[in-house]
Design a protein around this motif. Structure first.
Motif, PDB file in Angstrom:
ATOM      1  N   ALA A   4       0.965  -1.236  -0.084  1.00  0.00           N
ATOM      2  CA  ALA A   4      -0.148  -0.157  -0.014  1.00  0.00           C
ATOM      3  C   ALA A   4       1.148   1.213   0.070  1.00  0.00           C
ATOM      4  CB  ALA A   4      -0.983   0.137   1.270  1.00  0.00           C
ATOM      5  N   ARG A  29      -6.600   3.148  -4.990  1.00  0.00           N
ATOM      6  CA  ARG A  29      -7.401   3.051  -3.785  1.00  0.00           C
ATOM      7  C   ARG A  29      -8.226   3.987  -3.285  1.00  0.00           C
ATOM      8  NH1 ARG A  29      -9.587  -1.734  -2.773  1.00  0.00           N
ATOM      9  NH2 ARG A  29     -10.753  -0.520  -1.306  1.00  0.00           N
ATOM     10  N   GLU A  35      -2.626   0.529  -4.224  1.00  0.00           N
ATOM     11  CA  GLU A  35      -2.273  -0.968  -3.769  1.00  0.00           C
ATOM     12  C   GLU A  35      -1.674  -1.607  -4.798  1.00  0.00           C
ATOM     13  OE1 GLU A  35      -5.352  -1.007  -0.347  1.00  0.00           O
ATOM     14  OE2 GLU A  35      -4.818  -2.820  -1.336  1.00  0.00           O
ATOM     15  N   TYR A  65       3.981   0.695   2.577  1.00  0.00           N
ATOM     16  CA  TYR A  65       3.722  -0.336   3.601  1.00  0.00           C
ATOM     17  C   TYR A  65       3.595  -1.771   2.934  1.00  0.00           C
ATOM     18  CZ  TYR A  65       1.785   3.736   6.336  1.00  0.00           C
ATOM     19  OH  TYR A  65       1.899   4.955   6.775  1.00  0.00           O
ATOM     20  N   ARG A  66       4.328  -2.887   3.400  1.00  0.00           N
ATOM     21  CA  ARG A  66       4.176  -4.004   2.844  1.00  0.00           C
ATOM     22  C   ARG A  66       2.980  -4.784   3.638  1.00  0.00           C
ATOM     23  NH1 ARG A  66       6.954  -9.117   3.940  1.00  0.00           N
ATOM     24  NH2 ARG A  66       6.090  -8.900   6.132  1.00  0.00           N
ATOM     25  N   LEU A  67       2.019  -5.421   2.923  1.00  0.00           N
ATOM     26  CA  LEU A  67       0.975  -6.044   3.680  1.00  0.00           C
ATOM     27  C   LEU A  67       0.958  -7.650   3.333  1.00  0.00           C
ATOM     28  CD1 LEU A  67      -1.640  -3.650   2.587  1.00  0.00           C
ATOM     29  CD2 LEU A  67      -0.807  -3.531   4.713  1.00  0.00           C
ATOM     30  N   CYS A  68       1.123  -8.575   4.360  1.00  0.00           N
ATOM     31  CA  CYS A  68       1.347  -9.588   4.526  1.00  0.00           C
ATOM     32  C   CYS A  68      -0.100 -10.183   4.249  1.00  0.00           C
ATOM     33  CB  CYS A  68       2.008 -10.266   5.616  1.00  0.00           C
ATOM     34  SG  CYS A  68       1.180  -9.810   7.240  1.00  0.00           S
ATOM     35  N   SER A  70      -2.155 -11.921   6.073  1.00  0.00           N
ATOM     36  CA  SER A  70      -2.833 -11.653   7.292  1.00  0.00           C
ATOM     37  C   SER A  70      -3.124 -10.487   7.497  1.00  0.00           C
ATOM     38  CB  SER A  70      -2.089 -12.251   8.514  1.00  0.00           C
ATOM     39  OG  SER A  70      -2.693 -11.724   9.630  1.00  0.00           O
ATOM     40  N   CYS A  71      -2.401  -9.261   7.277  1.00  0.00           N
ATOM     41  CA  CYS A  71      -2.581  -7.932   7.384  1.00  0.00           C
ATOM     42  C   CYS A  71      -3.717  -7.481   6.157  1.00  0.00           C
ATOM     43  CB  CYS A  71      -1.463  -6.980   7.403  1.00  0.00           C
ATOM     44  SG  CYS A  71      -0.515  -7.288   8.794  1.00  0.00           S
ATOM     45  N   ASN A  74      -6.756  -7.995   7.254  1.00  0.00           N
ATOM     46  CA  ASN A  74      -7.367  -7.232   8.512  1.00  0.00           C
ATOM     47  C   ASN A  74      -7.455  -5.865   8.119  1.00  0.00           C
ATOM     48  OD1 ASN A  74      -7.324  -8.354  11.602  1.00  0.00           O
ATOM     49  ND2 ASN A  74      -5.990  -9.646  10.335  1.00  0.00           N
ATOM     50  N   THR A  75      -7.751  -5.810   6.639  1.00  0.00           N
ATOM     51  CA  THR A  75      -7.800  -4.159   6.343  1.00  0.00           C
ATOM     52  C   THR A  75      -9.301  -3.864   6.458  1.00  0.00           C
ATOM     53  OG1 THR A  75      -6.086  -4.575   4.976  1.00  0.00           O
ATOM     54  CG2 THR A  75      -7.546  -2.889   4.153  1.00  0.00           C
ATOM     55  N   THR A  76      -9.703  -2.734   6.818  1.00  0.00           N
ATOM     56  CA  THR A  76     -11.144  -2.416   6.947  1.00  0.00           C
ATOM     57  C   THR A  76     -11.341  -1.017   6.224  1.00  0.00           C
ATOM     58  OG1 THR A  76     -10.789  -2.844   9.188  1.00  0.00           O
ATOM     59  CG2 THR A  76     -12.753  -1.838   8.635  1.00  0.00           C
ATOM     60  N   ASP A  77     -12.541  -1.072   5.589  1.00  0.00           N
ATOM     61  CA  ASP A  77     -13.003   0.092   4.807  1.00  0.00           C
ATOM     62  C   ASP A  77     -14.421   0.692   5.436  1.00  0.00           C
ATOM     63  OD1 ASP A  77     -12.154  -1.798   1.870  1.00  0.00           O
ATOM     64  OD2 ASP A  77     -11.346   0.231   2.194  1.00  0.00           O
ATOM     65  N   LEU A  78     -14.236   2.129   5.721  1.00  0.00           N
ATOM     66  CA  LEU A  78     -15.407   2.642   6.009  1.00  0.00           C
ATOM     67  C   LEU A  78     -15.755   3.675   4.745  1.00  0.00           C
ATOM     68  CD1 LEU A  78     -13.847   3.794   9.751  1.00  0.00           C
ATOM     69  CD2 LEU A  78     -14.986   1.611   9.115  1.00  0.00           C
ATOM     70  N   GLY A  79     -17.147   3.987   4.936  1.00  0.00           N
ATOM     71  CA  GLY A  79     -17.506   4.891   3.843  1.00  0.00           C
ATOM     72  C   GLY A  79     -17.738   4.518   2.636  1.00  0.00           C
TER      73      GLY A  79
ATOM     74  N   ASP B  60     -17.170   9.965   0.677  1.00  0.00           N
ATOM     75  CA  ASP B  60     -15.748   9.953   1.993  1.00  0.00           C
ATOM     76  C   ASP B  60     -15.667   8.602   1.928  1.00  0.00           C
ATOM     77  OD1 ASP B  60     -16.060  12.796   1.990  1.00  0.00           O
ATOM     78  OD2 ASP B  60     -16.829  12.714   3.898  1.00  0.00           O
ATOM     79  N   ILE B  62     -12.397   5.695   4.269  1.00  0.00           N
ATOM     80  CA  ILE B  62     -11.369   5.674   5.305  1.00  0.00           C
ATOM     81  C   ILE B  62     -10.861   4.193   4.878  1.00  0.00           C
ATOM     82  CG2 ILE B  62     -10.557   5.439   7.408  1.00  0.00           C
ATOM     83  CD1 ILE B  62     -12.509   7.816   8.040  1.00  0.00           C
ATOM     84  N   ILE B  64      -8.291   1.421   6.523  1.00  0.00           N
ATOM     85  CA  ILE B  64      -7.498   0.992   7.622  1.00  0.00           C
ATOM     86  C   ILE B  64      -6.657  -0.217   7.291  1.00  0.00           C
ATOM     87  CG2 ILE B  64      -7.587   0.524  10.051  1.00  0.00           C
ATOM     88  CD1 ILE B  64     -10.269   2.111  10.227  1.00  0.00           C
TER      89      ILE B  64
END
Lengths: 90, 90
Positions: A4, A29, A35, A65-68, A70-71, A74-79, B60, B62, B64
């Motif tokens: 990312a 993104r 990404e 940012y490197r994202l394995c 598992s990470c 664990n990504t979240t999107d809001l909106g 909008d 976000i 994470i």
């Protein structure tokens, strides 16, 4: 590997170069965040490319940012969902 | 856990609220990107807070990212160091 990439580039022309470079490697993104999925060698090449487009003396900055797996899980999107068309990126 | 949070918020007032919320949890990294260290419970609370400040109908968004130790060790910075003072964030 998945990266990312958040970029903070002041000059429009430089920001466009960064954007076009990133477009060759992956997906926009949201504003100033891409990404990409790259190999180790491609990561080196991408970082060299990006570095050539920015002006540290202008305060330009790129954080990668490197994202394995598992990470990534664990990504979240809001909106709202990211638009397909990158309407407001430049 | 460490989170990198990228926000894409159109209204100035909402963006300021997002920024102030994030300031309570962690450090500004660069334009529209914060990094915070939170517990699972704090993550839930933070996400609820952030969600209350944004307007999906305005586009909008976000995103994470959770960053494990290994992913944190594989973060790269290009360009200038992040300024201590957040001069150009709002």
């Amino acid at each position: 590997m998945r990266l990312a990439i958040a970029y903070d580039v002041s000059e429009d022309a430089n920001r466009r170069r960064v954007y076009r470079t990133l477009q060759r490697y992956g997906a926009w993104r949201q504003y100033s965040v891409f990404e990409v999925d790259v190999t180790k060698a491609e990561r080196v090449e991408l970082e060299d490319d990006l570095e050539s487009h920015i002006e540290p003396s202008d305060g330009d900055r790129i954080r990668i940012y490197r994202l394995c797996e598992s990470c990534q899980d664990n990504t979240t999107d809001l909106g709202s969902d990211p638009p397909d068309e990158q309407s407001n990126v430049l």
